[in-house]
Design an enzyme around this catalytic site. Structure first.
Site, PDB file in Angstrom:
ATOM      1  N   THR A  46     -54.818  65.023  48.519  1.00  0.00           N
ATOM      2  CA  THR A  46     -55.784  64.204  49.253  1.00  0.00           C
ATOM      3  C   THR A  46     -55.837  64.600  50.724  1.00  0.00           C
ATOM      4  O   THR A  46     -56.917  64.751  51.302  1.00  0.00           O
ATOM      5  CB  THR A  46     -55.414  62.713  49.143  1.00  0.00           C
ATOM      6  OG1 THR A  46     -55.333  62.358  47.772  1.00  0.00           O
ATOM      7  CG2 THR A  46     -56.457  61.849  49.832  1.00  0.00           C
ATOM      8  N   TYR A 109     -60.197  55.690  38.822  1.00  0.00           N
ATOM      9  CA  TYR A 109     -61.446  54.988  38.532  1.00  0.00           C
ATOM     10  C   TYR A 109     -61.578  54.536  37.079  1.00  0.00           C
ATOM     11  O   TYR A 109     -62.034  53.441  36.798  1.00  0.00           O
ATOM     12  CB  TYR A 109     -62.668  55.844  38.918  1.00  0.00           C
ATOM     13  CG  TYR A 109     -63.977  55.098  38.868  1.00  0.00           C
ATOM     14  CD1 TYR A 109     -64.308  54.159  39.839  1.00  0.00           C
ATOM     15  CD2 TYR A 109     -64.891  55.319  37.840  1.00  0.00           C
ATOM     16  CE1 TYR A 109     -65.497  53.453  39.786  1.00  0.00           C
ATOM     17  CE2 TYR A 109     -66.080  54.625  37.778  1.00  0.00           C
ATOM     18  CZ  TYR A 109     -66.377  53.694  38.755  1.00  0.00           C
ATOM     19  OH  TYR A 109     -67.557  52.989  38.699  1.00  0.00           O
ATOM     20  N   TYR A 134     -47.691  61.151  40.177  1.00  0.00           N
ATOM     21  CA  TYR A 134     -48.134  60.569  41.442  1.00  0.00           C
ATOM     22  C   TYR A 134     -48.740  59.204  41.165  1.00  0.00           C
ATOM     23  O   TYR A 134     -49.782  59.096  40.521  1.00  0.00           O
ATOM     24  CB  TYR A 134     -49.148  61.500  42.111  1.00  0.00           C
ATOM     25  CG  TYR A 134     -49.680  61.051  43.444  1.00  0.00           C
ATOM     26  CD1 TYR A 134     -49.102  60.015  44.178  1.00  0.00           C
ATOM     27  CD2 TYR A 134     -50.785  61.692  44.012  1.00  0.00           C
ATOM     28  CE1 TYR A 134     -49.594  59.623  45.407  1.00  0.00           C
ATOM     29  CE2 TYR A 134     -51.287  61.308  45.238  1.00  0.00           C
ATOM     30  CZ  TYR A 134     -50.699  60.271  45.937  1.00  0.00           C
ATOM     31  OH  TYR A 134     -51.210  59.883  47.150  1.00  0.00           O
ATOM     32  N   ARG A 139     -55.383  53.626  45.349  1.00  0.00           N
ATOM     33  CA  ARG A 139     -56.511  54.558  45.312  1.00  0.00           C
ATOM     34  C   ARG A 139     -57.065  54.733  43.893  1.00  0.00           C
ATOM     35  O   ARG A 139     -58.255  54.934  43.715  1.00  0.00           O
ATOM     36  CB  ARG A 139     -56.091  55.936  45.849  1.00  0.00           C
ATOM     37  CG  ARG A 139     -56.057  56.040  47.366  1.00  0.00           C
ATOM     38  CD  ARG A 139     -55.738  57.476  47.785  1.00  0.00           C
ATOM     39  NE  ARG A 139     -55.736  57.650  49.228  1.00  0.00           N
ATOM     40  CZ  ARG A 139     -56.783  58.055  49.944  1.00  0.00           C
ATOM     41  NH1 ARG A 139     -57.923  58.312  49.336  1.00  0.00           N
ATOM     42  NH2 ARG A 139     -56.683  58.211  51.250  1.00  0.00           N
ATOM     43  N   LYS A 162     -43.936  60.763  42.832  1.00  0.00           N
ATOM     44  CA  LYS A 162     -44.302  60.347  44.178  1.00  0.00           C
ATOM     45  C   LYS A 162     -44.786  58.903  44.071  1.00  0.00           C
ATOM     46  O   LYS A 162     -45.800  58.627  43.432  1.00  0.00           O
ATOM     47  CB  LYS A 162     -45.404  61.239  44.750  1.00  0.00           C
ATOM     48  CG  LYS A 162     -45.928  60.777  46.112  1.00  0.00           C
ATOM     49  CD  LYS A 162     -47.090  61.636  46.584  1.00  0.00           C
ATOM     50  CE  LYS A 162     -47.643  61.120  47.916  1.00  0.00           C
ATOM     51  NZ  LYS A 162     -48.811  61.924  48.378  1.00  0.00           N
ATOM     52  N   ILE A 207     -43.080  62.551  50.496  1.00  0.00           N
ATOM     53  CA  ILE A 207     -44.232  63.439  50.613  1.00  0.00           C
ATOM     54  C   ILE A 207     -45.094  62.793  51.683  1.00  0.00           C
ATOM     55  O   ILE A 207     -45.691  61.746  51.465  1.00  0.00           O
ATOM     56  CB  ILE A 207     -44.969  63.602  49.274  1.00  0.00           C
ATOM     57  CG1 ILE A 207     -44.016  64.210  48.231  1.00  0.00           C
ATOM     58  CG2 ILE A 207     -46.202  64.492  49.454  1.00  0.00           C
ATOM     59  CD1 ILE A 207     -44.619  64.346  46.838  1.00  0.00           C
TER      60      ILE A 207
END
Length: 296
Positions: A46, A109, A134, A139, A162, A207
């Site tokens: 990102t 999404y 992750y 998000r 992560k 990270i």
């Protein structure tokens, strides 16, 4: 080269004024992080604005990074998106170009069920590149549950996670659920504001977006925590607290790129649409954070 415990930078991508990848600038950033002692590079995520890149551009950037980093610092590549076929294509590209691992976000999404996540992550791991899960539900709209992580940790190529939830208490429940696997399963914080607490609580590193600007300082915070020196980790982290916060006054990596330009690390703060350069109203705020961190 296996991934290391410690500080991983979520590397940003410098662009030229016409929106092309600044290859010379990217080489400079890789060399900067090697010289500053960063433990791993996390690229094409990102913070790198990878969602706006073509496969050709991804290949160009990754080849540059691997050519400069191979054998000197592990390279982990973001390969996540919604379509599993696209994920596999990006993962194969990472394998072909010599990456050491991939970072795979849960499909955003579409909110897949946990059984769908298990199948998705396992199929990509079957390709043979070490994989870090992750989890960033803020998000993606999809949380990877502890029991799902435990099931996936049984795969020989799924080596860590992560965790960008910002919930440090969750680390304890995950460590307990992992049992014996906890010793070898890497647990990285993906939330700069709680990294010190995360490592002190038994995490393996971070990270980090802030590491783009202060890699040596972030490394010191993390390694103090890894050595069990909670007092030192917190002391070293205190000057970075404001920066960890203010780098998110607008969508990442907008403030980080402005700050990197301010520090002379990149030539331009250009972000690809639909992002934009930082709103001038935040200049004083980010400058104050850089100053408090001792970077200017």
């Amino acid at each position: 080269m296996p991934l290391q415990k410690g500080s991983t930078v979520a590397l940003l991508t410098p662009f030229t004024a016409d929106g092309k990848i600044d290859i010379a600038g990217l080489e400079k950033l890789v060399q900067f992080h090697i010289s500053e002692g960063t433990d791993n590079l996390c690229v094409l995520g990102t913070t790198a604005e990878a969602s706006t890149m073509t496969m050709e551009e991804r290949g160009l950037a990754l080849k540059c990074i691997v050519d400069n980093a191979k054998g000197r610092i592990p390279v982990m590549v973001g390969t996540g998106t919604i379509n599993p076929d696209s994920v596999k294509a990006m993962t194969q590209q990472a394998i072909d170009l010599g990456a050491d691992a991939n970072l795979l976000v849960s499909p955003y999404y579409v909110k897949p069920p946990q059984r769908g996540l298990i199948r998705h992550f396992a199929e990509v791991a079957d390709m043979g590149l070490p994989l870090v899960l992750y989890n960033v539900p803020g998000r993606t709209g999809c949380d990877i549950k502890d029991e799902t992580i435990v099931a996936l940790a049984e795969h020989e190529y799924i080596v860590g996670i992560k965790d960008a939830t910002g919930d440090v208490e969750r680390l304890a429940s995950l460590k307990k659920a992992l049992g014996a696997a906890d010793a070898t399963f890497l647990k990285y914080s993906g939330d700069d504001g709680t990294t010190s607490d995360f490592v002190i609580a038994g995490g393996d590193g971070c990270i980090s977006v802030t590491a783009n600007l202060a890699p040596g300082k972030i490394r010191d915070v993390v390694h103090a925590g890894l050595k069990g020196d909670a007092e030192l980790s917190k002391k070293l982290n205190e000057p970075l607290g404001m920066l960890n916060d203010k780098l998110f006054v607008e969508s990442n990596p907008i403030p980080a790129k402005w700050a990197a330009k301010r520090l002379g690390l990149i030539d331009l703060a250009y972000c690809r649409p639909p992002l934009d350069e930082m709103d001038p109203q935040y200049v004083e705020v980010v400058e104050e954070a850089l100053r408090y961190a001792g970077l200017i």
